[in-house]
Enzyme design. Structure first.
Site, short mmCIF file in Angstrom:
data_model
loop_
_atom_site.label_atom_id
_atom_site.label_comp_id
_atom_site.label_asym_id
_atom_site.label_seq_id
_atom_site.Cartn_x
_atom_site.Cartn_y
_atom_site.Cartn_z
N GLU A 437 10.94 13.38 -0.37
CA GLU A 437 10.69 11.95 -0.51
C GLU A 437 12.00 11.18 -0.67
O GLU A 437 12.73 11.36 -1.63
CB GLU A 437 9.79 11.69 -1.73
CG GLU A 437 9.56 10.22 -2.03
CD GLU A 437 8.83 10.00 -3.34
OE1 GLU A 437 8.70 8.82 -3.74
OE2 GLU A 437 8.41 10.99 -3.98
N ASP A 510 8.66 13.02 -5.89
CA ASP A 510 8.85 12.67 -7.29
C ASP A 510 7.58 12.93 -8.10
O ASP A 510 6.46 12.89 -7.57
CB ASP A 510 9.23 11.19 -7.43
CG ASP A 510 10.59 10.90 -6.83
OD1 ASP A 510 11.37 11.85 -6.63
OD2 ASP A 510 10.88 9.72 -6.57
N ASP A 512 5.72 11.17 -9.91
CA ASP A 512 5.14 9.89 -10.32
C ASP A 512 4.02 9.54 -9.35
O ASP A 512 3.65 10.34 -8.48
CB ASP A 512 6.21 8.79 -10.35
CG ASP A 512 6.92 8.62 -9.01
OD1 ASP A 512 6.41 9.13 -7.98
OD2 ASP A 512 7.98 7.96 -8.98
N ASP A 514 3.84 7.34 -6.86
CA ASP A 514 4.24 7.28 -5.45
C ASP A 514 4.42 8.69 -4.87
O ASP A 514 4.03 8.95 -3.73
CB ASP A 514 5.55 6.50 -5.31
CG ASP A 514 5.33 5.00 -5.40
OD1 ASP A 514 4.18 4.57 -5.24
OD2 ASP A 514 6.31 4.27 -5.66
#
Length: 653
Positions: A437, A510, A512, A514
């Site tokens: 990412e 990541d 998180d 997203d």
């Protein structure tokens, strides 16, 4: 030198008695001593009950998870034989639970169809349990026998030994068998049965066996579920398309038989663009398909083309529709029951019997011809033809205009300069591709990788959500084309894994929201258009650390909130704590140490243990039904469970 010249005589040949071989090599019998393997013990007993019911004996199975960690399975079938075996001079129950390859399923006299083919099920469960108790209700009498595994004073392990011979303990009006067993913690550690996992398989079994009632009771968490479907696989097809827009109200269903062969089919259409086939043989999922699926597809294409011509939807000069035209938007459940099943494929979930193709094709042709010759079904046939026409137009126009051809060619030869940092080795079995990412993290990964066998492909934006997108729309997305080009194995029906450039495809995002969304989008794409990549075990999720705990001469990386307190305790006083918000916060050396180094990293292999539930999950999370998505998230978004998942299933690959 002494070892080299050591004698090798008959005395050196070890004979494992009874069930000892199972404990020595459990992976040969249950695959793994992880959670999946432990649940396999339960399914062996449940499958025995299912075999009774599939052959017309009984209609109810009750599964109970007990507070001591044991599980109980009770059915109302005929009950395991209790009389003495003529040559082994033991009761039938004792033979079944203490002897490998012993059972009533090696001929067709007692079980016409069976999911248990090798007679190892009950004995394997017994061998890998601390104790196992069997109660049989038969001919108005109740019988009991208990087994246990123990180590004697000489350190020798005894597996699944009867405490005493079978005995009659009372009278009863019941019929059937009740088995309670406790998986041995020496084999499975502190693993516990998972109620949701059991519910998923129980629901599927209830769908596949019309009229079967399966009761589930979890006495640990005070949960209870009951599955009972009078519509059988027709209800299954309805369940699979919940949340999608159906093109006609009820699934088409038929049931046909031929001697020792039983066929059930249910199918329905939605406005989606992909095909979803779910096939089973003797209640066993065949996720890799096989001859039965080939037989159905061949027959279905022929019958629907004949229908189109007979009803003037195809003119004389027009070409027949292709099979893929008819299968756009199709969800089909195909269940057969047969004798002498032969499986093939990497996971032994692909049917190989050639006679299955012939029988399914002939029975399907006969039944579908009958169905679509009925006046009430003409309108449904017209809807199917309309859907096929739309699919054919897209295919033909793309071919004529060279749009789809160019898109596929671009996907295969896309200019990757500046994007993909390829591995230098040409040995694909050793190479792995990290889909990372963001450019920042991608740049760090390129610096930290081992360029000999690791390739890095940074994503510069979120790829397209492939759910409900045609292949030409998917191929128009630059990020998707880049992935296809890097893998070099094609897409959809054109996939050829022998050309796969990287043996491991690792999604690295990541920790998180997203990052989770990007993982979901990529997994949806792989599931919809490159499913064999998942089925053959090539797709993984990389686990970057959440925290770094450090002080002088001490560093520890922590991968979940659940592990953090123990890590802090190990660090002691005066420690520093860093919370990683993204991959880009780590330098190249840290990323190598925590996430890229095969000797230290943790990966989760993506598998499809239950294709039907995978389909439901992808549809719910990535489809258009907002309310269904909210309900799913509210039910399953338990972050304590997520941490527990990472703790239990994180493993180095």
């Amino acid at each position: 030198m002494e070892e080299k010249n050591k004698s090798y005589d008959a005395k050196d040949i070890v004979v494992l008695e009874g069930l000892d071989a199972v404990r020595l090599r459990p992976g040969m019998y249950i695959g793994t001593t992880g959670s999946k393997g432990m649940h396999h013990l339960l399914w062996e007993i449940v499958d025995n009950a299912i075999d009774e019911i599939s052959n017309g004996h009984g209609d109810t199975i009750k599964i109970t998870l007990n507070t001591d960690g044991s599980a109980t399975v009770e059915d109302n079938g005929r009950g395991i034989p209790v009389d003495m075996h003529p040559t082994l001079h033991k009761s039938g129950v004792e033979v079944v639970y203490t002897t490998l390859h012993a059972g009533g399923k090696f001929n067709n006299e007692n079980y016409k169809f069976s999911g248990g083919l090798h007679g190892v099920g009950a004995s394997v469960t017994n061998a890998l349990s601390k104790w196992c108790n069997v109660t049989v209700y038969k001919d108005g009498k109740e019988y009991y026998i208990g087994f246990h595994s123990y180590m004697d004073e000489k350190g020798k392990m005894h597996s699944g030994i009867p405490v005493e011979p079978l005995k009659m303990v009372g009278k009863t009006k019941k019929s059937g068998t009740m088995v309670t067993f406790l998986p041995d913690s020496d084999m499975f550690g502190n693993l516990k049965f998972n109620f949701d996992t059991i519910c998923t398989r129980a629901r599927e079994l209830a769908f596949l066996n019309k009229g079967l009632k399966i009761q589930l009771i979890d006495n640990i968490n005070n949960l209870e579920e009951t599955y009972h479907y009078e519509g059988g696989i027709a209800d299954f097809a309805e369940y699979l398309v919940e949340g999608k827009s159906k093109l006609f109200s009820k699934p088409i269903y038929f049931h046909a038989e031929d001697k020792n062969f039983d066929l059930e089919v249910a199918f329905v259409y939605t406005d989606s663009y992909t095909e979803n086939s779910f096939s089973f043989v003797n209640n066993i999922p065949t996720i890799e398909g096989g001859t039965h699926e080939t037989g159905f597809k061949t027959a279905y294409t022929k019958v629907m083309n004949d229908f189109a011509r007979n009803n003037n939807f195809l003119k004389e000069k027009e070409s027949n529709f292709l099979g893929e035209d008819f299968r756009e938007g199709l969800t089909v459940v195909l269940s057969i029951k047969m004798t002498n099943v032969q499986f093939e494929g990497q996971t032994k979930t692909k049917l190989g019997n050639p006679e299955a193709k012939t029988l399914v094709e002939s029975l399907t042709t006969r039944e579908l011809t009958r169905i679509f010759n009925e006046k009430k079904n003409i309108s449904i046939g017209e809807i199917i033809i309309g859907k096929a026409k739309g699919a054919a137009k897209v295919r033909e126009s793309a071919k004529k205009a060279k749009e789809l051809a160019r898109a596929k060619n671009n996907a295969e030869n896309f200019n990757l300069v500046g994007k993909l940092a390829a591995a230098s080795s040409k040995k694909s079995e050793q190479c792995e591709l990290f889909i990372v990412e963001g450019d920042s993290a991608g740049g760090t990964a390129k610096q930290g990788r081992d360029r000999r066998f690791q390739a890095i492909l940074p994503l510069r934006g979120k790829p397209l959500n492939a759910e409900k997108k045609r292949i030409d729309q998917v191929l128009a997305n630059e990020e998707i084309r880049t992935i296809i080009s890097a893998l070099n194995a094609g897409i959809g029906d054109d996939m050829d894994l022998s050309s796969l450039r990287y043996n491991k495809v690792i999604i690295l995002s990541d920790a998180d929201q997203d990052g989770a969304h990007i993982r979901a989008i990529l997994l949806t794409f792989f599931y919809r258009y490159m499913r064999s990549l998942i089925n053959d075990g090539h797709v993984y999720i990389g686990l970057p650390p959440l925290y770094k705990i450090y002080k002088k001469d001490y560093i520890e990386y922590v991968y979940s909130d659940l592990e953090l307190p123990e890590a802090i305790a190990r660090a002691g006083r005066s420690y520093g704590l860093q919370r990683y918000k993204g991959l880009g916060e780590m330098n190249a050396e840290q990323l190598w140490e925590t996430t890229l180094d095969p000797a230290k990293r943790s990966l989760i292999q993506v598998t499809i243990d239950d294709a039907a539930e995978a389909e439901k999950m992808v549809t719910t999370l990535m489809g258009d039904d907002i309310e269904a998505r909210k309900k799913y998230i509210n039910k399953h978004a338990n972050f304590d469970k997520e941490d527990e998942f990472f703790k239990n299933y994180k493993k180095s690959i």
